[in-house]
Motif scaffolding. Structure first.
Motif, PDB file in Angstrom:
ATOM      1  N   LEU A 128       0.831  -1.200   0.000  1.00 29.28           N
ATOM      2  CA  LEU A 128       0.000   0.000   0.000  1.00 29.28           C
ATOM      3  C   LEU A 128       0.864   1.248   0.000  1.00 29.28           C
ATOM      4  O   LEU A 128       0.592   2.195  -0.756  1.00 29.28           O
ATOM      5  N   THR A 129       1.905   1.261   0.814  1.00 34.03           N
ATOM      6  CA  THR A 129       2.785   2.427   0.902  1.00 34.03           C
ATOM      7  C   THR A 129       3.441   2.714  -0.441  1.00 34.03           C
ATOM      8  O   THR A 129       3.511   3.873  -0.881  1.00 34.03           O
ATOM      9  N   GLU A 130       3.902   1.676  -1.115  1.00 34.70           N
ATOM     10  CA  GLU A 130       4.542   1.854  -2.420  1.00 34.70           C
ATOM     11  C   GLU A 130       3.550   2.352  -3.468  1.00 34.70           C
ATOM     12  O   GLU A 130       3.905   3.136  -4.353  1.00 34.70           O
ATOM     13  N   GLU A 148      -3.307  15.459  -3.617  1.00 32.93           N
ATOM     14  CA  GLU A 148      -2.372  15.318  -2.502  1.00 32.93           C
ATOM     15  C   GLU A 148      -3.034  15.685  -1.176  1.00 32.93           C
ATOM     16  O   GLU A 148      -2.861  14.996  -0.158  1.00 32.93           O
ATOM     17  N   THR A 149      -3.819  16.761  -1.197  1.00 31.70           N
ATOM     18  CA  THR A 149      -4.522  17.193   0.011  1.00 31.70           C
ATOM     19  C   THR A 149      -5.563  16.161   0.440  1.00 31.70           C
ATOM     20  O   THR A 149      -5.664  15.821   1.628  1.00 31.70           O
ATOM     21  N   MET A 150      -6.320  15.648  -0.523  1.00 32.23           N
ATOM     22  CA  MET A 150      -7.360  14.666  -0.221  1.00 32.23           C
ATOM     23  C   MET A 150      -6.762  13.367   0.295  1.00 32.23           C
ATOM     24  O   MET A 150      -7.286  12.760   1.244  1.00 32.23           O
ATOM     25  N   LEU A 151      -5.668  12.939  -0.299  1.00 33.56           N
ATOM     26  CA  LEU A 151      -5.021  11.701   0.122  1.00 33.56           C
ATOM     27  C   LEU A 151      -4.508  11.808   1.554  1.00 33.56           C
ATOM     28  O   LEU A 151      -4.637  10.869   2.342  1.00 33.56           O
ATOM     29  N   GLU A 152      -3.956  12.956   1.886  1.00 34.62           N
ATOM     30  CA  GLU A 152      -3.479  13.179   3.246  1.00 34.62           C
ATOM     31  C   GLU A 152      -4.645  13.217   4.228  1.00 34.62           C
ATOM     32  O   GLU A 152      -4.567  12.654   5.329  1.00 34.62           O
ATOM     33  N   TYR A 178      -7.612  11.795   3.963  1.00 31.52           N
ATOM     34  CA  TYR A 178      -8.351  10.529   4.081  1.00 31.52           C
ATOM     35  C   TYR A 178      -7.410   9.315   4.090  1.00 31.52           C
ATOM     36  O   TYR A 178      -7.805   8.220   3.702  1.00 31.52           O
ATOM     37  N   GLU A 179      -6.209   9.511   4.567  1.00 28.98           N
ATOM     38  CA  GLU A 179      -5.219   8.429   4.612  1.00 28.98           C
ATOM     39  C   GLU A 179      -5.726   7.220   5.413  1.00 28.98           C
ATOM     40  O   GLU A 179      -5.584   6.070   4.990  1.00 28.98           O
ATOM     41  N   GLU A 180      -6.337   7.480   6.551  1.00 25.78           N
ATOM     42  CA  GLU A 180      -6.829   6.385   7.387  1.00 25.78           C
ATOM     43  C   GLU A 180      -7.982   5.640   6.726  1.00 25.78           C
ATOM     44  O   GLU A 180      -8.133   4.424   6.907  1.00 25.78           O
ATOM     45  N   VAL A 181      -8.789   6.344   5.965  1.00 23.95           N
ATOM     46  CA  VAL A 181      -9.906   5.711   5.257  1.00 23.95           C
ATOM     47  C   VAL A 181      -9.367   4.772   4.180  1.00 23.95           C
ATOM     48  O   VAL A 181      -9.867   3.649   4.009  1.00 23.95           O
ATOM     49  N   GLU A 191     -13.623   3.413  -5.273  1.00 20.61           N
ATOM     50  CA  GLU A 191     -14.363   4.633  -5.589  1.00 20.61           C
ATOM     51  C   GLU A 191     -15.616   4.752  -4.727  1.00 20.61           C
ATOM     52  O   GLU A 191     -15.935   5.825  -4.218  1.00 20.61           O
ATOM     53  N   ARG A 192     -16.301   3.646  -4.559  1.00 13.94           N
ATOM     54  CA  ARG A 192     -17.523   3.658  -3.754  1.00 13.94           C
ATOM     55  C   ARG A 192     -17.199   3.866  -2.272  1.00 13.94           C
ATOM     56  O   ARG A 192     -17.831   4.675  -1.596  1.00 13.94           O
ATOM     57  N   PHE A 193     -16.199   3.139  -1.793  1.00 15.18           N
ATOM     58  CA  PHE A 193     -15.866   3.204  -0.369  1.00 15.18           C
ATOM     59  C   PHE A 193     -15.340   4.588   0.016  1.00 15.18           C
ATOM     60  O   PHE A 193     -15.750   5.164   1.036  1.00 15.18           O
ATOM     61  N   LEU A 194     -14.431   5.113  -0.788  1.00 12.66           N
ATOM     62  CA  LEU A 194     -13.813   6.396  -0.453  1.00 12.66           C
ATOM     63  C   LEU A 194     -14.692   7.579  -0.849  1.00 12.66           C
ATOM     64  O   LEU A 194     -15.042   8.416  -0.010  1.00 12.66           O
TER      65      LEU A 194
END
Length: 219
Positions: free
Chosen positions: A75-77, A146-150, A152-155, A169-172
């Motif tokens: 996931l990190t990669e 980049e802002t959205m990923l930061e 909602y990182e835990e999601v 797409e549905r989950f996030l």
């Protein structure tokens, strides 16, 4: 006698929208964030690699082994620089809604380049060699990604470890990021050129040795 080269192409009416109305909205950002992340994960989804975690202790205890395709490392990669992939998109102004964002040269830009190759001088306000650089819209989407990923990182992590049976797409986007009223772009699917007509533009090139210059606004 002047020789006129007449070139016609279609530009959809939405292409002349105000600049602020053309910047990507939250729905579009989330949509393409999930597209890029899902694609990155699918590249390594079938890996049979096994990771060994932890140090070997003097007691002889073995390191813990986990499958790469279910590991945090995968996931990190995938997440690292995921928003950089947005910069590969172009604005296809001839398409509606979120469909205007796609990889590859847009129909409008291809037409403009074809005009240049035929000797027509087209003025876009920047050098020809910069025509393929990311547009303001695409660069803005990358920043929002980049802002959205930061944010909602835990999601994303929750989906990866516990809910991969559900579309990202549905989950996030549908469940966590967007209000129901803001999810319209998620229903937009590219079905090929539908032959949607816009405004016809005529471009003329005078003579064989030189051409008339046309501002981008004319096109």
């Amino acid at each position: 006698m002047e020789l006129f080269l007449l070139c016609f192409f279609w530009v959809c009416s939405f292409a002349i929208s105000a600049e602020d109305e053309r910047l990507p909205n939250r729905c579009e950002v989330c949509k393409f964030l999930t597209v890029e992340l899902q694609a990155a994960l699918e590249k390594t989804g079938r890996s049979k690699e096994v990771l060994e975690l932890g140090a070997v202790l003097d007691t002889g205890k073995r390191r813990r082994k986990i499958k790469y395709n279910t590991s945090e490392t995968r996931l990190t990669e995938a997440v690292d620089n995921i928003c950089e992939g947005i910069l590969q998109y172009s604005v296809h102004a001839e398409r509606p809604g979120s469909l205007r964002y796609a990889k590859g040269t847009s129909q409008t830009m291809a037409t403009l380049k074809n005009l240049v190759h035929k000797g027509v001088k087209v003025e876009l306000g920047l050098p020809y060699e910069l025509w393929d650089e990311p547009s303001v819209e695409v660069s803005d989407m990358k920043k929002q990604c980049e802002t959205m990923l930061e944010q909602y990182e835990e999601v994303v992590e929750d989906w990866y470890f516990h809910h991969q049976e559900e579309r990202l797409e549905r989950f996030l986007c549908e469940t966590h990021v967007l209000k129901t009223s803001d999810q319209e772009c998620l229903q937009e699917v590219w079905k090929g050129d539908m032959g949607k007509k816009g405004s016809k533009v005529e471009v003329a090139s005078e003579g064989e040795g030189g051409g008339k210059t046309h501002d981008a606004g004319e096109l």
